[in-house]
Design an enzyme around this catalytic site. Structure first.
Site, PDB file in Angstrom:
ATOM      1  N   CYS A 195       0.854  -1.195   0.000  1.00  0.00           N
ATOM      2  CA  CYS A 195       0.000   0.000   0.000  1.00  0.00           C
ATOM      3  C   CYS A 195       0.883   1.234   0.000  1.00  0.00           C
ATOM      4  CB  CYS A 195      -0.985  -0.022   1.149  1.00  0.00           C
ATOM      5  SG  CYS A 195      -0.380   0.731   2.625  1.00  0.00           S
ATOM      6  N   SER A 228       2.988  -2.426   4.039  1.00  0.00           N
ATOM      7  CA  SER A 228       3.038  -0.980   3.815  1.00  0.00           C
ATOM      8  C   SER A 228       4.254  -0.642   2.979  1.00  0.00           C
ATOM      9  CB  SER A 228       3.158  -0.248   5.146  1.00  0.00           C
ATOM     10  OG  SER A 228       4.448  -0.427   5.684  1.00  0.00           O
ATOM     11  N   ASP A 229       4.182   0.474   2.265  1.00  0.00           N
ATOM     12  CA  ASP A 229       5.417   1.003   1.721  1.00  0.00           C
ATOM     13  C   ASP A 229       6.272   1.431   2.917  1.00  0.00           C
ATOM     14  OD1 ASP A 229       7.470   1.917   0.168  1.00  0.00           O
ATOM     15  OD2 ASP A 229       6.228   3.167  -1.131  1.00  0.00           O
ATOM     16  N   TRP A 230       7.544   1.596   2.661  1.00  0.00           N
ATOM     17  CA  TRP A 230       8.496   1.808   3.764  1.00  0.00           C
ATOM     18  C   TRP A 230       8.253   3.154   4.465  1.00  0.00           C
ATOM     19  CZ3 TRP A 230       8.456  -2.587   1.841  1.00  0.00           C
ATOM     20  CH2 TRP A 230       9.350  -3.589   2.183  1.00  0.00           C
ATOM     21  N   GLY A 231       7.654   3.072   5.638  1.00  0.00           N
ATOM     22  CA  GLY A 231       7.376   4.288   6.392  1.00  0.00           C
ATOM     23  C   GLY A 231       5.988   4.843   6.142  1.00  0.00           C
TER      24      GLY A 231
END
Ligand code: BGC
Length: 733
Positions: A195, A228-231
Site C-alpha cells: 500500500c 506498507s510502503d516503507w514508512g
C-alpha cells in the site's frame, strides 16, 4: 514445518503475534518458533539486496545483480512473453540471493509527465499496465518467489507523497487507477500488495479499509499479505484494523509494544491481529529462503536477456528517408556524454548495483569516433570538437536525455525539456550536418521542439545494463525495432490535462481530468501530439485487413489478418481500440481493448484472433457500484497506434444491459420513442397518451422540444398525472 493455520497462530504468544505484523528490521519479517524470517528486496528491474545497511532510497550499496531495463522500456515492448521471462530471471536471481518476496512491479498510471517515478511504471493505460504486470508477476512467482505489487493506490506524485491526498472520483479510480491492480490480483494472484504512502480522498492508504479490505479482498478476492510502503504507517493499530497486515520496516520494539497495548486495552481485537499474523506467517512459510543452500546463477545469460528485453522495447519514433538502419559504409560521429556515461536505470529504491554495464560507446562500431560535446554534470564543454566531428562524418548519432538528478524516486520533475546545453549543441550540429539521429535516454516523456528538424529519433528510455549493445542492435538493424509508446508524448507539457494543477497544492492532488488520462484526453480534445500512445516504427511495414467481429455468449470475438509487406522479418503490435457509442455517459473516444505481439517473416501473413470480454465494453457505474456494458453501437478499430487506426467497423452489442431497461418518470419522451417498442406503444395508447404525443411531435421544432421532456413532467403539456402513472405501471409490468 508445522501446519500454519489459525490454531497455530492462536498458540503463539501475544508478543510473537505482535512481532509478526511489523518487519523485524528493514528487510525481514519476524521469526517465530517453527517459521523462519523472510527477506524482501527491491525491485522492479533487478535485485537491490542490501546485506549491510538498509535504506529505501538506493543510497547504500547492494549486491552485484543484473540491471534489466526499467518498466518504462519493458512496457514499450507490449510483449507479455518477454515480461514473463523477465519475471523468471528476477525469480532466479531472487532464489540465488535467498529473497522471499521481490518488491515490484510498480504499476501506477503515468498521469502527469512530471511525476518523478514514471520510469518505474509501465503505462498511462491500465489495460497495458495490467497485462505487463500479470505476465511479470506470473514469471517471478513461477520460480517460487513472491512479489509485492506496488504502490496501491493512486500514488501518482512524489512530492509530499507521504501525506498528500489523491482526490479521484470513483469512476476514474475504478477505470484508470485500480483497473490494473484488479487485473493482476485476479489473474496472477500476487503474494503481496504494497500500500502506498499517500491518502486517497482524504484517508491514508495504510488505514484505508475501503481500499485494503472492501475492494482488494472482498471484491477482488485477494488472499495474500498487504504490506506498507516503507514508512507509510502513521497509526499501526488503525492500519491493522483497516486491513494492513505488515508494517515495513518495523520500528523496533515500539512496533510490537503498541500492538500489545492496543490488545490489552481492548482497542484491537485479538482476532484481527491473528488474521494478519496468520497471513504474514503463511507468506513466510511459503517463501522464506533464509536457510536454503547457496546457489549460483548465470549472470552472463541474464545480461543477454537484459539486452533482448531492451531490443524488444526500444521505440523507433521517427525515421525520415529511412536514415536507419545504418549501413556499414557510412562513418559515424557519436556525440553526447550519455554515450559514454549512459543513463540506464532509475534512481531511488529501484537502483541496482549493475553487474556489467556496456555503454553505447564501448559497443560502438569501428567506423565511428566520439566527442562528448556536453557534460552531464553541467561543466562547461567546448563544443568545437563535437562540431568538427559532426562535419567530418556521414551521420551523427546524438545521445540526449535527462541527467539522473532530474528524475528519480522521491520528488517530481519541474520540466520535461532536455537540458539547455544539449539542445543548444543539437542546434549547432544540425547547422553542419543534417543527417542526425537522436538517441534518447530518459525515464519518461521528453519535449521535442526540435523533432521536425531531426530526421531520426530513437527512444531507448532507461535500457538496463546492456544499453550499449541494445542501442546498436536497433541502430544497425541487427534487430528490427518493435517497441511502441506506452505513454503519449504531447507537443507541449501545457497540453497535458494535469498542467498547472499537478503538484500545485501541497496537501491535495486533485484529479480534475477524471477518466481522461493520457491519450483519452488528447483524443477527446482533438489535440495534436508529438508521438501518440502506441506509436513505434519498424524497418518493415505491416498491413491489416479483414476484420471480423462475432458476438458470443459472454464475449466478443475478433479476427483480422496482419501481413508483413516489407522485405525484412519483424514484429508488429496490432492494437485494438473500442469506441463506445452506446452509453449515455462521458466515454473516451477510443480505449485500448487488446493487443498482440506478432512475429512475421517478410511477406508472411497471419490471422490474429482476440476475445474482448464484457469489461472491454464497460464503464464503472459509480451510482450503482457496478461495471456496466451497455447494449448498443460500438466501433472497433485495429491500428498501428492510438492515432493510426486502419480497420474500423461498428457492431451492436446485445450481451450487455439495456441502458433503458427500466422506464421511469425520468425517461425522456425522445428516448421512449427511440425504443420503437410495441409494448411502449401499446401502453401509451392504453393510457391515452399516444395521440397527444403524436400531435406534439408533428413538426421537427416541436418534436425537438417535446422529446426533451421526461415523462413525469408531461403534466406541463396537459397530460394528466394519472395517465403517466398508468403508463409506467403497464410498461414496467
Ligand atoms: C519505495 C518502495 C520500495 C521501498 C523499499 C520505498 O521508498 O516507495 O517502492 O519498495 O522503499 O525500498
Amino acid at each position: 514445518m508445522p501446519k500454519i493455520d489459525l490454531d497455530f497462530v492462536e498458540k503463539l504468544t501475544l508478543q510473537e503475534r505482535a512481532d509478526l505484523v511489523s518487519g523485524k528490521d528493514f528487510w525481514f519479517t519476524a521469526k517465530v518458533s517453527g517459521v523462519d524470517k523472510m527477506m524482501m528486496t527491491d525491485g522492479p528491474s533487478g535485485l537491490r539486496k542490501q546485506e549491510q545497511t538498509g535504506d529505501a532510497l538506493g543510497i547504500n550499496n547492494s549486491v552485484d545483480a543484473v540491471c534489466f531495463p526499467s518498466s518504462a522500456l519493458t512496457a514499450s515492448s507490449f510483449d507479455d512473453q518477454m515480461l514473463y521471462q523477465l519475471g523468471e530471471h528476477l525469480g532466479i536471481a531472487a532464489n540465488a540471493e535467498h529473497i522471499g518476496v521481490l518488491l515490484g512491479p510498480g504499476v501506477n498510471i503515468k498521469r502527469s509527465p512530471l511525476a518523478g517515478r514514471n520510469f518505474e511504471y509501465f503505462a498511462e493505460e491500465p489495460l497495458l499496465a495490467g497485462r505487463m504486470g500479470v505476465a511479470y508477476v506470473k514469471g517471478v512467482q513461477s520460480k517460487g518467489v513472491g512479489v509485492s505489487v506496488k504502490h496501491f493506490a493512486a500514488n501518482n506524485r512524489e512530492n509530499q507523497r507521504f501525506t498528500s491526498s489523491s482526490n479521484v472520483d470513483e469512476r476514474a479510480l475504478r477505470e484508470v487507477y485500480l483497473a490494473q491492480f484488479e487485473q493482476i490480483v485476479k489473474k496472477a494472484h500476487p503474494a503481496t500488495i504494497m500500500c502506498s504512502y499517500n491518502r486517497l480522498n482524504g484517508t491514508l492508504n495504510s488505514q484505508n479499509q475501503r481500499l485494503l479490505t472492501d475492494i482488494l479482498r472482498n471484491e477482488w478476492g485477494f488472499a495474500g499479505v498487504v504490506m506498507s510502503d516503507w514508512g507509510a504507517v502513521a497509526d499501526h493499530v488503525a492500519a491493522i484494523k483497516a486491513g494492513l497486515d505488515l508494517e515495513m520496516p518495523g520500528k523496533g520494539a515500539v512496533s510490537s509494544k503498541e500492538i500489545i497495548a492496543a490488545v490489552n486495552e481492548g482497542r484491537l481485537e485479538e482476532s484481527t491481529l491473528n488474521r494478519s499474523a496468520l497471513r504474514v506467517l503463511k507468506m513466510a512459510a511459503k517463501y522464506s529462503q533464509t536457510n536454503q543452500p547457496a546457489v549460483t546463477y548465470d549472470k552472463r545469460e541474464q545480461h543477454e536477456f537484459a539486452r533482448q528485453a531492451a531490443d524488444d522495447g526500444i521505440v523507433l519514433l521517427k525515421n525520415e528517408g529511412n536514415l536507419l538502419p545504418l549501413s556499414a559504409e557510412e562513418s559515424l560521429a557519436i556525440i553526447g556524454e550519455l554515450a559514454e556515461k549512459p543513463r540506464y536505470e532509475g534512481g531511488g529504491s529501484s537502483h541496482v548495483n549493475a553487474h556489467n554495464v556496456v555503454t553505447p560507446l564501448a559497443a560502438a562500431p569501428a567506423n565511428s569516433a566520439y566527442a562528448p560535446g556536453y557534460s552531464l554534470s553541467g561543466d562547461q564543454v567546448d563544443p568545437g570538437a563535437a562540431l568538427e566531428l559532426a562535419k567530418e562524418k556521414d551521420i551523427v548519432i546524438f545521445f540526449a536525455g535527462f541527467p539522473e538528478e532530474m528524475e528519480t524516486e522521491g520528488f517530481d520533475k519541474q520540466t520535461i525539456d532536455l537540458p539547455t546545453d544539449q539542445v543548444a549543441l543539437l542546434d549547432e550540429i544540425l547547422k553542419v550536418n543534417s543527417r542526425v539521429i537522436v538517441v534518447l535516454q530518459n525515464g519518461s516523456v521528453v519535449a521535442m521542439p526540435w523533432a521536425n528538424r531531426v530526421p531520426a529519433i530513437v527512444e531507448t528510455y532507461l535500457a538496463g545494463e546492456a544499453v550499449g549493445e541494445a542501442t546498436w542492435d536497433i541502430l544497425t538493424g541487427a534487430v528490427n525495432p518493435s517497441g511502441k509508446l506506452a505513454e503519449s508524448f504531447p507537443l507541449r507539457l501545457a497540453d497535458n490535462p494535469t498542467y498547472g494543477t499537478f503538484d500545485a497544492n501541497h496537501d491535495n492532488e486533485n484529479y480534475y481530468e477524471g477518466i481522461f488520462v493520457g491519450y483519452r484526453y488528447y483524443d477527446l480534445h482533438q489535440l495534436p501530439v508529438r508521438f501518440p500512445f502506441g506509436h513505434g516504427l519498424s524497418y518493415t511495414k505491416f498491413a491489416y485487413r479483414d476484420l471480423q467481429i462475432v458476438e458470443k455468449a459472454d464475449h466478443v470475438q475478433l479476427s483480422f489478418k496482419v501481413k508483413n509487406i516489407g522485405v525484412r522479418a519483424g514484429k508488429d503490435v496490432p492494437q485494438v481500440y473500442v469506441g463506445n457509442r452506446a452509453s449515455r455517459v462521458e466515454v473516451p473516444v477510443w480505449t485500448l481493448a487488446q493487443f498482440n505481439k506478432v512475429a512475421l517473416q517478410a511477406g508472411e501473413e497471419k490471422t490474429v484472433t482476440m476475445d474482448l470480454s464484457r469489461r472491454a465494453f464497460s464503464w464503472y457505474n459509480a451510482a450503482e457500484q457496478r461495471w456496466e456494458a451497455d447494449n448498443g453501437t460500438y466501433e472497433i478499430a485495429v491500428g498501428h497506434s492510438s492515432r493510426d487506426l486502419v480497420l474500423i467497423s461498428s457492431f451492436d452489442l446485445t450481451i450487455g444491459v439495456d441502458p433503458l431497461a427500466k422506464i421511469t418518470g425520468e425517461t425522456y419522451v425522445g428516448e421512449l420513442l427511440a425504443m420503437k417498442s410495441q409494448k411502449v406503444t401499446a401502453a401509451l395508447k392504453k393510457a391515452g397518451m399516444m395521440a397527444i404525443i403524436k400531435q406534439a411531435i408533428a413538426t421537427p421544432d416541436a418534436a425537438a422540444i417535446f422529446n426533451n421532456i421526461p415523462l413525469r413532467s408531461l403534466t406541463m403539456t396537459g397530460i394528466k398525472h394519472e395517465q403517466i402513472a398508468n403508463f409506467l405501471r403497464d410498461v414496467n409490468d
